[in-house]
Design a protein around this motif. Structure first.
Motif, PDB file in Angstrom:
ATOM      1  N   GLY A  97       0.746  -1.241   0.049  1.00  0.00           N
ATOM      2  CA  GLY A  97       0.092   0.114   0.000  1.00  0.00           C
ATOM      3  C   GLY A  97       0.980   1.224  -0.044  1.00  0.00           C
ATOM      4  O   GLY A  97       0.202   2.408   0.082  1.00  0.00           O
ATOM      5  N   TYR A  98       1.983   1.106   0.006  1.00  0.00           N
ATOM      6  CA  TYR A  98       3.118   2.393  -0.078  1.00  0.00           C
ATOM      7  C   TYR A  98       3.835   2.449  -1.534  1.00  0.00           C
ATOM      8  O   TYR A  98       4.153   1.536  -2.038  1.00  0.00           O
ATOM      9  CB  TYR A  98       3.977   2.360   1.054  1.00  0.00           C
ATOM     10  N   LYS A  99       3.723   3.593  -2.187  1.00  0.00           N
ATOM     11  CA  LYS A  99       4.365   4.003  -3.415  1.00  0.00           C
ATOM     12  C   LYS A  99       5.707   4.945  -3.008  1.00  0.00           C
ATOM     13  O   LYS A  99       5.396   5.932  -1.916  1.00  0.00           O
ATOM     14  CB  LYS A  99       3.570   4.543  -4.352  1.00  0.00           C
ATOM     15  N   GLY A 100       6.701   4.945  -3.493  1.00  0.00           N
ATOM     16  CA  GLY A 100       7.831   5.630  -3.346  1.00  0.00           C
ATOM     17  C   GLY A 100       9.142   5.300  -3.987  1.00  0.00           C
ATOM     18  O   GLY A 100       8.990   4.395  -5.070  1.00  0.00           O
ATOM     19  N   TYR A 101      10.167   5.693  -3.606  1.00  0.00           N
ATOM     20  CA  TYR A 101      11.617   5.498  -4.110  1.00  0.00           C
ATOM     21  C   TYR A 101      12.379   5.020  -3.073  1.00  0.00           C
ATOM     22  O   TYR A 101      12.521   5.501  -1.965  1.00  0.00           O
ATOM     23  CB  TYR A 101      12.004   6.497  -5.031  1.00  0.00           C
ATOM     24  N   VAL A 102      13.413   4.174  -3.641  1.00  0.00           N
ATOM     25  CA  VAL A 102      14.566   3.703  -2.812  1.00  0.00           C
ATOM     26  C   VAL A 102      15.791   4.631  -3.478  1.00  0.00           C
ATOM     27  O   VAL A 102      16.029   4.346  -4.883  1.00  0.00           O
ATOM     28  CB  VAL A 102      14.946   2.327  -2.675  1.00  0.00           C
ATOM     29  N   LEU A 103      16.402   5.494  -2.836  1.00  0.00           N
ATOM     30  CA  LEU A 103      17.344   6.278  -3.352  1.00  0.00           C
ATOM     31  C   LEU A 103      19.015   6.179  -2.921  1.00  0.00           C
ATOM     32  O   LEU A 103      19.124   5.807  -1.549  1.00  0.00           O
ATOM     33  CB  LEU A 103      17.204   7.747  -3.039  1.00  0.00           C
ATOM     34  N   THR A 104      19.767   5.565  -3.700  1.00  0.00           N
ATOM     35  CA  THR A 104      21.203   5.392  -3.509  1.00  0.00           C
ATOM     36  C   THR A 104      22.211   6.175  -3.734  1.00  0.00           C
ATOM     37  O   THR A 104      22.165   6.537  -4.943  1.00  0.00           O
ATOM     38  CB  THR A 104      21.484   3.779  -3.631  1.00  0.00           C
ATOM     39  N   TYR A 105      23.009   6.822  -2.974  1.00  0.00           N
ATOM     40  CA  TYR A 105      24.053   7.867  -3.449  1.00  0.00           C
ATOM     41  C   TYR A 105      24.952   7.037  -4.359  1.00  0.00           C
ATOM     42  O   TYR A 105      25.607   5.882  -4.095  1.00  0.00           O
ATOM     43  CB  TYR A 105      24.658   8.403  -2.224  1.00  0.00           C
ATOM     44  N   ASN A 106      25.443   7.751  -5.572  1.00  0.00           N
ATOM     45  CA  ASN A 106      26.015   6.899  -6.396  1.00  0.00           C
ATOM     46  C   ASN A 106      27.474   7.445  -6.554  1.00  0.00           C
ATOM     47  O   ASN A 106      28.256   6.966  -7.370  1.00  0.00           O
ATOM     48  CB  ASN A 106      25.699   7.121  -7.921  1.00  0.00           C
ATOM     49  N   THR A 107      27.979   8.216  -5.423  1.00  0.00           N
ATOM     50  CA  THR A 107      29.189   8.724  -5.680  1.00  0.00           C
ATOM     51  C   THR A 107      29.988   7.876  -4.459  1.00  0.00           C
ATOM     52  O   THR A 107      29.588   7.807  -3.230  1.00  0.00           O
ATOM     53  CB  THR A 107      29.699  10.155  -5.214  1.00  0.00           C
ATOM     54  N   LYS A 108      31.189   7.387  -4.564  1.00  0.00           N
ATOM     55  CA  LYS A 108      32.053   6.751  -3.662  1.00  0.00           C
ATOM     56  C   LYS A 108      32.760   7.535  -2.435  1.00  0.00           C
ATOM     57  O   LYS A 108      32.995   8.843  -2.674  1.00  0.00           O
ATOM     58  CB  LYS A 108      33.353   5.977  -4.185  1.00  0.00           C
ATOM     59  N   VAL A 109      32.127   7.283  -1.253  1.00  0.00           N
ATOM     60  CA  VAL A 109      32.494   8.084  -0.035  1.00  0.00           C
ATOM     61  C   VAL A 109      33.275   6.973   1.036  1.00  0.00           C
ATOM     62  O   VAL A 109      32.990   5.963   1.085  1.00  0.00           O
ATOM     63  CB  VAL A 109      31.136   8.563   0.565  1.00  0.00           C
ATOM     64  N   HIS A 110      34.381   7.580   1.544  1.00  0.00           N
ATOM     65  CA  HIS A 110      35.241   7.023   2.531  1.00  0.00           C
ATOM     66  C   HIS A 110      34.932   7.412   3.919  1.00  0.00           C
ATOM     67  O   HIS A 110      34.701   8.703   4.080  1.00  0.00           O
ATOM     68  CB  HIS A 110      36.771   7.054   2.137  1.00  0.00           C
ATOM     69  N   LEU A 111      34.981   6.708   5.038  1.00  0.00           N
ATOM     70  CA  LEU A 111      34.724   6.644   6.340  1.00  0.00           C
ATOM     71  C   LEU A 111      35.418   8.119   6.589  1.00  0.00           C
ATOM     72  O   LEU A 111      34.998   9.191   7.473  1.00  0.00           O
ATOM     73  CB  LEU A 111      35.022   5.769   7.216  1.00  0.00           C
ATOM     74  N   ASP A 112      36.725   8.231   6.370  1.00  0.00           N
ATOM     75  CA  ASP A 112      37.722   9.297   6.837  1.00  0.00           C
ATOM     76  C   ASP A 112      37.256  10.820   6.004  1.00  0.00           C
ATOM     77  O   ASP A 112      37.852  11.670   6.375  1.00  0.00           O
ATOM     78  CB  ASP A 112      39.054   8.817   6.467  1.00  0.00           C
TER      79      ASP A 112
END
Length: 224
Positions: free
Chosen positions: A92-107
């Motif tokens: 019953g829910y519509k929407g989007y899953v969004l994933t950041y497409n740029t590599k990020v390092h913890l530091d």
């Protein structure tokens, strides 16, 4: 933000007169190589979408098509220019899953030692510049807080959790040293906070790589 502000047109009317519901799940995943993945899931039930679009169209009698609902949701998702987008239509829910497409390092997410303020983590199309942790030797300490979007907080009179199911999760490669998470997975690596107001995310952890010697001994024991 422009499209999300359309939701404000519904304001208190929608949330007090109907059972409208929105869900927001924000996830930060850190792997053993200290690569960080950001994911946001934003979805709404049909009742909320119906009311939003009726008010946006200034016609409460309008029959809202699925096509119109998806056009609205896509306009919200399109704010996230550097994110991969995947439609969700479930329970019953519509929407989007969004994933950041740029590599990020913890530091790359470290706050300067001399800064003592917390970083307010918001759903942000641009992750660059986020300072979520401080480092003490080989230990990472979170220095962030998370809050519901202002659009919800300003226009809901009462318990926001009745209308917005919002959670923030951090997935670690190993168990943390400590945390104030509301929920912890069985393996201890996924920590989740229920967000109904501004909440400090307190977390200390180390990124521990697998012990190669132990790994080899384990493999040899199976071979033997």
């Amino acid at each position: 933000m422009k499209n999300l502000k359309k939701l404000l047109l519904c304001g208190l009317v929608i949330f007090t007169l109907t059972g409208c519901m929105a869900k927001q799940q924000e996830t930060v995943k850190i792997d053993k190589d200290k690569n960080v993945t950001f994911k946001i899931s934003i979805s709404m039930d049909d009742e909320m979408l119906n009311n939003i679009l009726k008010i946006v169209n200034a016609n409460p009698e309008t029959d809202i098509s699925d096509e119109s609902k998806w056009e609205y949701l896509t306009s919200v998702a399109d704010r996230y220019e550097n994110w991969n987008k995947e439609k969700i239509d479930k329970d019953g829910y519509k929407g989007y899953v969004l994933t950041y497409n740029t590599k990020v390092h913890l530091d790359d997410l470290l706050m300067a030692d001399e800064v003592n303020a917390r970083y307010v983590f918001l759903s942000n199309p641009d992750i660059s510049g986020s300072t979520l942790f401080k480092k003490d030797g080989d230990k990472y300490n979170s220095v962030m807080s998370v809050a519901p979007p202002d659009e919800y907080k300003s226009y809901i009179d009462g318990d926001i959790s009745k209308y917005l199911d919002m959670k923030f999760s951090i997935i670690l490669p190993n168990k943390p040293i400590s945390s104030n998470a509301d929920e912890v997975s069985k393996d201890g690596k996924t920590l989740t906070w229920k967000i109904t107001e501004n909440k400090n995310i307190d977390l200390s952890f180390k990124v521990e790589k697998a012990n190669i010697i132990v790994y080899i001994i384990t493999i040899l024991s199976f071979v033997a």
